[in-house]
Design a protein around this motif. Structure first.
Motif, PDB file in Angstrom:
ATOM      1  N   LEU A 176       0.842  -1.202   0.000  1.00  0.00           N
ATOM      2  CA  LEU A 176       0.000   0.000   0.000  1.00  0.00           C
ATOM      3  C   LEU A 176       0.877   1.253   0.000  1.00  0.00           C
ATOM      4  CD1 LEU A 176      -3.042   1.218   0.581  1.00  0.00           C
ATOM      5  CD2 LEU A 176      -2.032   1.651   2.810  1.00  0.00           C
ATOM      6  N   GLY A 177       1.906   1.267   0.852  1.00  0.00           N
ATOM      7  CA  GLY A 177       2.825   2.414   0.916  1.00  0.00           C
ATOM      8  C   GLY A 177       3.455   2.678  -0.442  1.00  0.00           C
ATOM      9  N   GLN A 178       3.918   1.615  -1.079  1.00  0.00           N
ATOM     10  CA  GLN A 178       4.553   1.781  -2.398  1.00  0.00           C
ATOM     11  C   GLN A 178       3.541   2.257  -3.442  1.00  0.00           C
ATOM     12  OE1 GLN A 178       6.049  -2.199  -2.634  1.00  0.00           O
ATOM     13  NE2 GLN A 178       8.062  -1.629  -1.832  1.00  0.00           N
ATOM     14  N   ASP A 179       2.328   1.715  -3.370  1.00  0.00           N
ATOM     15  CA  ASP A 179       1.294   2.127  -4.342  1.00  0.00           C
ATOM     16  C   ASP A 179       0.966   3.621  -4.204  1.00  0.00           C
ATOM     17  OD1 ASP A 179       1.206  -0.433  -5.259  1.00  0.00           O
ATOM     18  OD2 ASP A 179      -0.711  -0.960  -4.331  1.00  0.00           O
ATOM     19  N   LEU A 180       0.905   4.093  -2.951  1.00  0.00           N
ATOM     20  CA  LEU A 180       0.579   5.513  -2.739  1.00  0.00           C
ATOM     21  C   LEU A 180       1.687   6.401  -3.303  1.00  0.00           C
ATOM     22  CD1 LEU A 180      -0.964   5.313   0.843  1.00  0.00           C
ATOM     23  CD2 LEU A 180      -2.126   6.227  -1.170  1.00  0.00           C
ATOM     24  N   ILE A 181       2.933   5.999  -3.107  1.00  0.00           N
ATOM     25  CA  ILE A 181       4.057   6.790  -3.640  1.00  0.00           C
ATOM     26  C   ILE A 181       4.051   6.746  -5.171  1.00  0.00           C
ATOM     27  CG2 ILE A 181       6.585   6.824  -3.838  1.00  0.00           C
ATOM     28  CD1 ILE A 181       6.701   6.210  -0.843  1.00  0.00           C
ATOM     29  N   ASN A 182       3.886   5.555  -5.725  1.00  0.00           N
ATOM     30  CA  ASN A 182       3.878   5.429  -7.192  1.00  0.00           C
ATOM     31  C   ASN A 182       2.734   6.215  -7.820  1.00  0.00           C
ATOM     32  OD1 ASN A 182       6.110   3.914  -8.095  1.00  0.00           O
ATOM     33  ND2 ASN A 182       5.256   2.095  -7.110  1.00  0.00           N
ATOM     34  N   SER A 183       1.556   6.164  -7.191  1.00  0.00           N
ATOM     35  CA  SER A 183       0.426   6.859  -7.823  1.00  0.00           C
ATOM     36  C   SER A 183       0.631   8.381  -7.761  1.00  0.00           C
ATOM     37  CB  SER A 183      -0.926   6.425  -7.233  1.00  0.00           C
ATOM     38  OG  SER A 183      -1.257   7.197  -6.138  1.00  0.00           O
ATOM     39  N   HIS A 184       1.310   8.874  -6.696  1.00  0.00           N
ATOM     40  CA  HIS A 184       1.605  10.319  -6.643  1.00  0.00           C
ATOM     41  C   HIS A 184       2.603  10.688  -7.744  1.00  0.00           C
ATOM     42  CE1 HIS A 184       1.755  14.310  -4.973  1.00  0.00           C
ATOM     43  NE2 HIS A 184       3.064  14.240  -4.792  1.00  0.00           N
ATOM     44  N   LEU A 185       3.623   9.855  -7.930  1.00  0.00           N
ATOM     45  CA  LEU A 185       4.613  10.133  -8.984  1.00  0.00           C
ATOM     46  C   LEU A 185       3.949  10.139 -10.364  1.00  0.00           C
ATOM     47  CD1 LEU A 185       7.638   7.956  -7.771  1.00  0.00           C
ATOM     48  CD2 LEU A 185       7.509  10.461  -7.847  1.00  0.00           C
ATOM     49  N   GLN A 186       3.047   9.176 -10.583  1.00  0.00           N
ATOM     50  CA  GLN A 186       2.360   9.126 -11.887  1.00  0.00           C
ATOM     51  C   GLN A 186       1.452  10.343 -12.084  1.00  0.00           C
ATOM     52  OE1 GLN A 186       0.624   5.223 -11.757  1.00  0.00           O
ATOM     53  NE2 GLN A 186       2.664   4.300 -11.794  1.00  0.00           N
ATOM     54  N   TYR A 187       0.800  10.750 -10.986  1.00  0.00           N
ATOM     55  CA  TYR A 187      -0.053  11.945 -11.018  1.00  0.00           C
ATOM     56  C   TYR A 187       0.786  13.155 -11.453  1.00  0.00           C
ATOM     57  CZ  TYR A 187      -3.481  15.283  -8.889  1.00  0.00           C
ATOM     58  OH  TYR A 187      -4.393  16.272  -8.627  1.00  0.00           O
ATOM     59  N   LEU A 188       1.953  13.326 -10.830  1.00  0.00           N
ATOM     60  CA  LEU A 188       2.829  14.454 -11.191  1.00  0.00           C
ATOM     61  C   LEU A 188       3.263  14.361 -12.648  1.00  0.00           C
ATOM     62  CD1 LEU A 188       5.103  14.700  -7.998  1.00  0.00           C
ATOM     63  CD2 LEU A 188       3.094  16.086  -8.541  1.00  0.00           C
ATOM     64  N   GLN A 189       3.576  13.150 -13.093  1.00  0.00           N
ATOM     65  CA  GLN A 189       3.996  12.965 -14.490  1.00  0.00           C
ATOM     66  C   GLN A 189       2.897  13.380 -15.468  1.00  0.00           C
ATOM     67  OE1 GLN A 189       6.808  12.479 -15.752  1.00  0.00           O
ATOM     68  NE2 GLN A 189       8.094  11.490 -14.218  1.00  0.00           N
ATOM     69  N   LYS A 190       1.639  13.177 -15.063  1.00  0.00           N
ATOM     70  CA  LYS A 190       0.534  13.549 -15.966  1.00  0.00           C
ATOM     71  C   LYS A 190       0.459  15.070 -16.147  1.00  0.00           C
ATOM     72  CE  LYS A 190      -2.150   9.452 -15.085  1.00  0.00           C
ATOM     73  NZ  LYS A 190      -3.115   8.848 -14.178  1.00  0.00           N
ATOM     74  N   PHE A 191       0.798  15.833 -15.093  1.00  0.00           N
ATOM     75  CA  PHE A 191       0.858  17.297 -15.268  1.00  0.00           C
ATOM     76  C   PHE A 191       1.983  17.637 -16.230  1.00  0.00           C
ATOM     77  CE2 PHE A 191      -1.280  17.173 -11.101  1.00  0.00           C
ATOM     78  CZ  PHE A 191      -2.293  18.083 -11.312  1.00  0.00           C
ATOM     79  N   LYS A 192       3.097  16.896 -16.061  1.00  0.00           N
ATOM     80  CA  LYS A 192       4.285  17.156 -16.876  1.00  0.00           C
ATOM     81  C   LYS A 192       4.002  16.876 -18.355  1.00  0.00           C
ATOM     82  CE  LYS A 192       8.068  18.131 -18.105  1.00  0.00           C
ATOM     83  NZ  LYS A 192       8.244  19.529 -18.178  1.00  0.00           N
ATOM     84  N   ALA A 193       3.103  15.922 -18.579  1.00  0.00           N
ATOM     85  CA  ALA A 193       2.806  15.542 -19.961  1.00  0.00           C
ATOM     86  C   ALA A 193       2.187  16.701 -20.730  1.00  0.00           C
ATOM     87  CB  ALA A 193       1.874  14.341 -19.974  1.00  0.00           C
ATOM     88  N   LYS A 194       1.663  17.695 -19.953  1.00  0.00           N
ATOM     89  CA  LYS A 194       1.068  18.845 -20.641  1.00  0.00           C
ATOM     90  C   LYS A 194       2.179  19.836 -20.984  1.00  0.00           C
ATOM     91  CE  LYS A 194      -2.176  19.628 -17.584  1.00  0.00           C
ATOM     92  NZ  LYS A 194      -3.247  20.381 -17.001  1.00  0.00           N
ATOM     93  N   LYS A 195       2.135  20.326 -22.189  1.00  0.00           N
ATOM     94  CA  LYS A 195       3.198  21.199 -22.690  1.00  0.00           C
ATOM     95  C   LYS A 195       3.425  22.399 -21.760  1.00  0.00           C
ATOM     96  CE  LYS A 195       4.320  23.490 -27.052  1.00  0.00           C
ATOM     97  NZ  LYS A 195       4.288  24.855 -26.652  1.00  0.00           N
ATOM     98  N   ASP A 196       4.679  22.675 -21.489  1.00  0.00           N
ATOM     99  CA  ASP A 196       5.101  23.872 -20.753  1.00  0.00           C
ATOM    100  C   ASP A 196       4.781  23.873 -19.253  1.00  0.00           C
ATOM    101  OD1 ASP A 196       6.226  24.915 -22.982  1.00  0.00           O
ATOM    102  OD2 ASP A 196       4.587  26.283 -23.455  1.00  0.00           O
TER     103      ASP A 196
END
Ligand code: SAM
Length: 260
Positions: A176-196
């Protein structure tokens, strides 16, 4: 102690599990520790503020700034940022009165009490379910996202809660701990996927404990062995100087910044 009890009784709480799962108590205890350890924590706060300003410098536009884990706001250079960005949204599960008063000084700053993991309702109900957060991903005006000393905190209270309110083994709560960290990292990456959009991750990367003679007695990875992105800048945060949690040890967190 009276101040802590008073804060617990009077702090407005929007999310029902914030009290029951112990988040409010933890935030009040951290604020009290921050006061006691002001001398040791201020270089860390200053380093965070500098990192956020550097990330803001890297933004081509300055419309909407989103900060996850805003907490006490002491690690945020709000005065400067409020002049640079059209609007700022500060997100945390709960805000104490000092943070509320500070934010109220700026008409373009708003506080949002939200669960960044979007999983706490399910965890509070006793499940191991971790969601993929989506809130704010559809806002085209977000130019900077900062995750501020939040990532390693995401698993702590949920794991503690499920250890005392469920029949899960260590392997399940660790996952669960690892899943929460991974899902936050993926969430941040999705913002990054947007240009600029610039995404700045500030988080502790390694924890070391020393005895009163300065000998290393324990060290661990606060990321639960989740692979970490490369650090671009780092410093030591003396979270517990000798005598704070114990007369027998002090604790230092290595904090790292990554622009994703
Ligand atoms: C180490 S504190 C850092 C706060 C702030 N940057 C500071 O130094 O005062 C971590 C913060 O993360 C918040 N937090 C923990 N889990 C959260 C979640 N699921 N959603 C939003 N905030 C959360 C806590 O309430 C706390 O304010």
């Amino acid at each position: 102690m009276i101040w802590e009890v008073w804060q617990y009784a009077t702090t407005p709480v929007a999310l029902p599990y914030v009290k029951s799962m112990g988040f409010l108590k933890e935030v009040i205890a951290t604020a009290a520790r921050g006061k006691r350890c002001q001398k040791h924590w201020s270089p860390h706060y200053q380093a965070c503020r500098n990192s956020i300003l550097r990330a803001a410098d890297a933004c081509p536009r300055h419309r909407h700034l989103l900060i996850f884990g805003a907490g006490s706001l002491q690690d945020i250079p709000l005065d400067i940022l409020s002049k640079r960005f059209e609007r700022i949204t500060l997100v945390d599960l709960v805000f104490l009165s000092a943070a509320r008063s500070k934010a109220a000084l700026y008409p373009n700053v708003c506080l949002r009490e939200r669960d960044v993991s979007e999983s706490l309702v399910d965890i509070n109900a006793g499940t191991l379910k971790v969601c993929d957060p989506v809130h704010w991903l559809d806002d085209p005006e977000i130019d900077l996202v900062v995750s501020l000393n939040l990532l390693t905190q995401l698993p702590l209270m949920p794991v503690k809660w499920l250890e005392s309110h469920g029949n899960f083994n260590e392997h399940q709560t660790e996952k669960l701990g690892q899943d929460l960290i991974n899902s936050h990292l993926q969430y941040l990456q999705k913002f990054k996927a947007k240009k600029d959009t610039v995404v700045c991750l500030i988080a502790d990367r390694w924890v070391q404990r020393f005895d009163c003679e300065g000998q290393l007695i324990k060290e661990f990875d606060p990321w639960w062995d989740v692979p970490q992105p490369v650090i671009q800048q780092e410093w030591d945060w003396q979270v517990m100087p000798l005598g704070e949690a114990s007369n027998r040890y002090s604790q230092i967190h290595r904090v790292g910044v990554t622009i994703l």
